[in-house]
Design a protein around this motif. Structure first.
Motif, mmCIF file in Angstrom:
data_model
loop_
_atom_site.group_PDB
_atom_site.id
_atom_site.type_symbol
_atom_site.label_atom_id
_atom_site.label_comp_id
_atom_site.label_asym_id
_atom_site.label_seq_id
_atom_site.Cartn_x
_atom_site.Cartn_y
_atom_site.Cartn_z
ATOM 1 N N UNK A 100 8.679 -10.552 -20.376
ATOM 2 C CA UNK A 100 8.989 -10.032 -19.128
ATOM 3 C C UNK A 100 8.877 -11.312 -18.079
ATOM 4 N N UNK A 101 7.758 -12.219 -18.309
ATOM 5 C CA UNK A 101 7.632 -13.357 -17.615
ATOM 6 C C UNK A 101 8.977 -14.486 -17.762
ATOM 7 N N UNK A 102 9.190 -14.678 -19.025
ATOM 8 C CA UNK A 102 10.497 -15.615 -18.913
ATOM 9 C C UNK A 102 11.853 -14.807 -18.514
ATOM 10 N N UNK A 103 11.936 -13.451 -18.629
ATOM 11 C CA UNK A 103 13.125 -12.920 -18.011
ATOM 12 C C UNK A 103 13.067 -12.884 -16.647
ATOM 13 N N UNK A 104 12.097 -12.957 -16.016
ATOM 14 C CA UNK A 104 11.883 -12.821 -14.397
ATOM 15 C C UNK A 104 12.089 -14.449 -14.301
ATOM 16 N N UNK A 105 11.653 -15.284 -14.847
ATOM 17 C CA UNK A 105 11.953 -16.790 -14.568
ATOM 18 C C UNK A 105 13.283 -17.313 -14.574
ATOM 19 N N UNK A 106 13.903 -16.624 -15.669
ATOM 20 C CA UNK A 106 15.321 -16.826 -15.945
ATOM 21 C C UNK A 106 16.236 -16.351 -14.781
ATOM 22 N N UNK A 107 15.804 -14.940 -14.533
ATOM 23 C CA UNK A 107 16.881 -14.180 -13.490
ATOM 24 C C UNK A 107 16.637 -15.153 -12.069
ATOM 25 N N UNK A 108 15.599 -15.513 -11.750
ATOM 26 C CA UNK A 108 15.065 -16.182 -10.652
ATOM 27 C C UNK A 108 15.821 -17.476 -10.521
ATOM 28 N N UNK A 109 15.877 -18.181 -11.668
ATOM 29 C CA UNK A 109 16.639 -19.654 -11.717
ATOM 30 C C UNK A 109 18.322 -19.262 -11.587
ATOM 31 N N UNK A 110 18.588 -18.196 -12.128
ATOM 32 C CA UNK A 110 19.945 -17.844 -12.148
ATOM 33 C C UNK A 110 20.471 -17.639 -10.691
ATOM 34 N N UNK A 111 19.571 -17.048 -9.943
ATOM 35 C CA UNK A 111 19.761 -16.701 -8.791
ATOM 36 C C UNK A 111 19.779 -17.898 -7.736
ATOM 37 N N UNK A 112 18.804 -18.695 -8.061
ATOM 38 C CA UNK A 112 18.772 -20.156 -7.335
ATOM 39 C C UNK A 112 20.052 -21.037 -7.661
ATOM 40 N N UNK A 113 20.501 -21.120 -8.862
ATOM 41 C CA UNK A 113 21.762 -21.615 -9.178
ATOM 42 C C UNK A 113 22.871 -21.107 -8.729
#
Length: 91
Positions: A7-20
């Motif tokens: 869940x933590x890795x998925x949340x970090x991935x989605x946040x990075x995708x949104x920022x990028x």
């Protein structure tokens, strides 16, 4: 690897995708809005009038932010690879 880790890795991935994706999407949104205002004011309904400026502006934003996007993705990938031994030891 526990559910919390996934869940933590998925949340970090989605946040990075949104920022990028944010600079590109916001630029396309702003240019599309301005072009639609211009088309509504002048009653010119040419489809290429909205496509070409958006394409050019997105290309310019990619040129400007491309280095940051690439470094963010590389940093995130390195962070994930650094976490792999810790995550695999928990199983």
């Amino acid at each position: 690897m526990s559910d919390a880790d996934v869940t933590e890795i998925a949340a970090q991935t989605m946040m990075l995708a949104a920022k990028v994706a944010a600079p590109i999407l916001l630029t396309a949104l702003a240019v599309g809005f301005l072009i639609s205002l211009f088309q509504a004011a002048t009653q010119i309904q040419e489809p290429t009038l909205s496509f070409v400026p958006k394409m050019i502006s997105v290309a310019v934003v990619l040129l400007i932010t491309g280095n940051w996007v690439l470094s963010s993705l590389v940093d995130f990938t390195e962070h994930l690879f650094d976490q792999l031994p810790r995550l695999l030891d928990r199983t």
